[in-house]
Design a protein around this motif. Structure first.
Motif, PDB file in Angstrom:
ATOM      1  N   GLU A 217      -0.748 -82.052 -54.749  1.00 39.40           N
ATOM      2  CA  GLU A 217      -1.457 -82.025 -56.040  1.00 39.40           C
ATOM      3  C   GLU A 217      -2.902 -82.447 -55.800  1.00 39.40           C
ATOM      4  OE1 GLU A 217       0.940 -84.738 -58.403  1.00 39.40           O
ATOM      5  OE2 GLU A 217       1.759 -83.048 -59.506  1.00 39.40           O
ATOM      6  N   ALA A 218      -3.811 -81.767 -56.476  1.00 39.13           N
ATOM      7  CA  ALA A 218      -5.229 -82.016 -56.243  1.00 39.13           C
ATOM      8  C   ALA A 218      -5.832 -82.863 -57.360  1.00 39.13           C
ATOM      9  CB  ALA A 218      -6.004 -80.706 -56.130  1.00 39.13           C
ATOM     10  N   VAL A 219      -6.677 -83.775 -56.957  1.00 38.43           N
ATOM     11  CA  VAL A 219      -7.558 -84.482 -57.886  1.00 38.43           C
ATOM     12  C   VAL A 219      -8.959 -83.956 -57.614  1.00 38.43           C
ATOM     13  CG1 VAL A 219      -8.527 -86.698 -58.581  1.00 38.43           C
ATOM     14  CG2 VAL A 219      -6.096 -86.520 -57.975  1.00 38.43           C
TER      15      VAL A 219
ATOM     16  N   VAL B  91      -9.527 -83.949 -53.563  1.00 36.04           N
ATOM     17  CA  VAL B  91      -8.602 -84.800 -52.799  1.00 36.04           C
ATOM     18  C   VAL B  91      -7.196 -84.297 -53.101  1.00 36.04           C
ATOM     19  CG1 VAL B  91      -7.641 -87.112 -52.529  1.00 36.04           C
ATOM     20  CG2 VAL B  91     -10.108 -86.824 -52.859  1.00 36.04           C
TER      21      VAL B  91
END
Lengths: 281, 108
Positions: free
Chosen positions: B31-33, B26
């Motif tokens: 920024e990615a989670v 996500v």
């Protein structure tokens, strides 16, 4: 049975209470009086409080659909058991995501306060309601699937002993309380804090992660939405059982919000911080 | 030797990283989670790591990615390659790259 409550709805769980002591029954129902009244049907859980026969002092037994969930001679302890049972049912019955968070709203905009236990979220929620914010919940924030819309869970606020000195006016009058009672939690209906304090459905607009640090300066620090998503996921009931689906749902919520950490030195400063935050918007 | 007996690929400039098949991504504001669904672990990537993560298709080697990113961002290629190696080895140690076993020595 001498007391029969109306059926009430806690998010998607409905229940009604019978009690064989009228005053006690009224008191219990008063604690959950902010939950909406609904028509009972065959899905409505039957709660009952009955006196254990032949015991003196009286011991009160709490049953759900005939199954005992706890008993105590102290009505306030039984109330805590009842509210904990209600919390579990709300999480279990809701088909979507429930975050472990306090929540208040103002003008339809919700401020989520997700936090670990003992971090002070109920204390902060209570302080904000006293200051004029509408009460959504102090325990579980239920999101409508695919949206950032929140269905309020207006249970009584469960105030731990360490916060009582901040709200002396909220000390409950417990019926049939024994002289040797040692309470450790108050169940406070929201309208005991302020009349008409209950929120309607609202939309997530701010996520603030509070943490009480004794003696610290109260500081509000912006964080990225990605960081907020990670921490919100860690504060979501049953996240591990539905991780991908819940992460996607929480991302919808977080995308709609500005996100912060709040170091809480004093309650008054924390309330002022939140007031300034929403006022600035 | 890892406890499961599997050999770990060497992550050098010839390595072509691929995002793990069990990793759900996500991205919020760049920024990615990352959700590692096998381990039920979450990882947070900064902007740079997120950009690289999205390039990990199993086709391009780190050397090729370094050349492309260096040209795109007008940054020294050796610097880019060094950062790529660091980030890729870290993600590999976390077990979220395809074919790379997590480094769990600290968990034993």
């Amino acid at each position: 049975m001498t007391f029969l409550s109306p059926a009430r709805r806690a998010v998607s769980y409905t229940f009604r209470l019978t009690c064989d002591h009228d005053a006690l029954g009224h008191w219990f129902d008063g604690l959950v009086g902010a939950l909406p009244i609904v028509d009972a049907d065959d899905t409505t859980a039957q709660w009952s409080v009955t006196r254990a026969p032949g015991e003196e002092p009286a011991r009160w037994c709490f049953l759900v659909d005939g199954e005992e969930r706890g008993s105590s001679p102290y009505p306030d302890q039984l109330a805590t058991t009842m509210i904990q049972t209600l919390n579990g049912q709300v999480v279990q019955r809701w088909t979507g995501v429930v975050a472990h968070a306090g929540c208040v709203s103002i003008a339809g905009d919700a401020i989520l306060l997700p936090a670990d236990p003992e971090s002070g979220k109920t204390t902060l929620t209570c302080g904000l309601v006293r200051a004029g914010f509408a009460y959504v919940t102090d325990e579980g924030v239920a999101f409508l699937q695919g949206t950032s819309r929140i269905e309020p869970y207006t249970k009584p606020l469960s105030l731990d002993k360490g916060s009582w000195f901040l709200f002396p006016e909220l000390e409950p009058a417990v019926p049939l309380q024994l002289d040797d009672a040692v309470p450790n939690q108050w169940q406070v209906p929201p309208d005991a804090i302020r009349p008409d304090a209950v929120s309607g459905p609202c939309d997530a607009r701010f996520i603030v992660f509070p943490k009480y640090v004794e003696g610290a300066d109260t500081v509000l620090t912006p964080i990225s939405r990605a960081e907020a998503l990670v921490d919100l996921a860690k504060n979501t009931f049953e996240f591990n059982q539905h991780s991908r689906e819940y992460l996607d749902q929480l991302a919808i919520v977080v995308e709609a919000c500005d996100c912060y950490r709040l170091t809480v030195g004093t309650l008054d400063d924390a309330v002022a911080c939140i007031q300034e935050l929403v006022g600035a918007e | 030797m890892p406890s499961d007996g599997a050999a770990r690929p060497v992550i050098d400039e010839g390595f072509a990283p691929r995002r793990g098949a069990d990793v759900h991504t996500v991205v919020l504001d760049g920024e990615a989670v990352l959700l590692d669904e096998r381990e039920n672990r979450l990882h947070l990537l900064n902007h740079t790591a997120t950009l690289l993560w999205q390039l990990y298709d199993g086709e391009a080697s780190l050397a090729e990615l370094a050349t492309d990113v260096s040209a795109e961002l007008a940054v020294d290629r050796d610097t880019v390659l060094a950062d790529l190696l660091t980030i890729t080895r870290h993600l590999g140690a976390e077990g979220i790259l395809d074919g790379v076993v997590a480094d769990r020595e600290g968990d034993e």
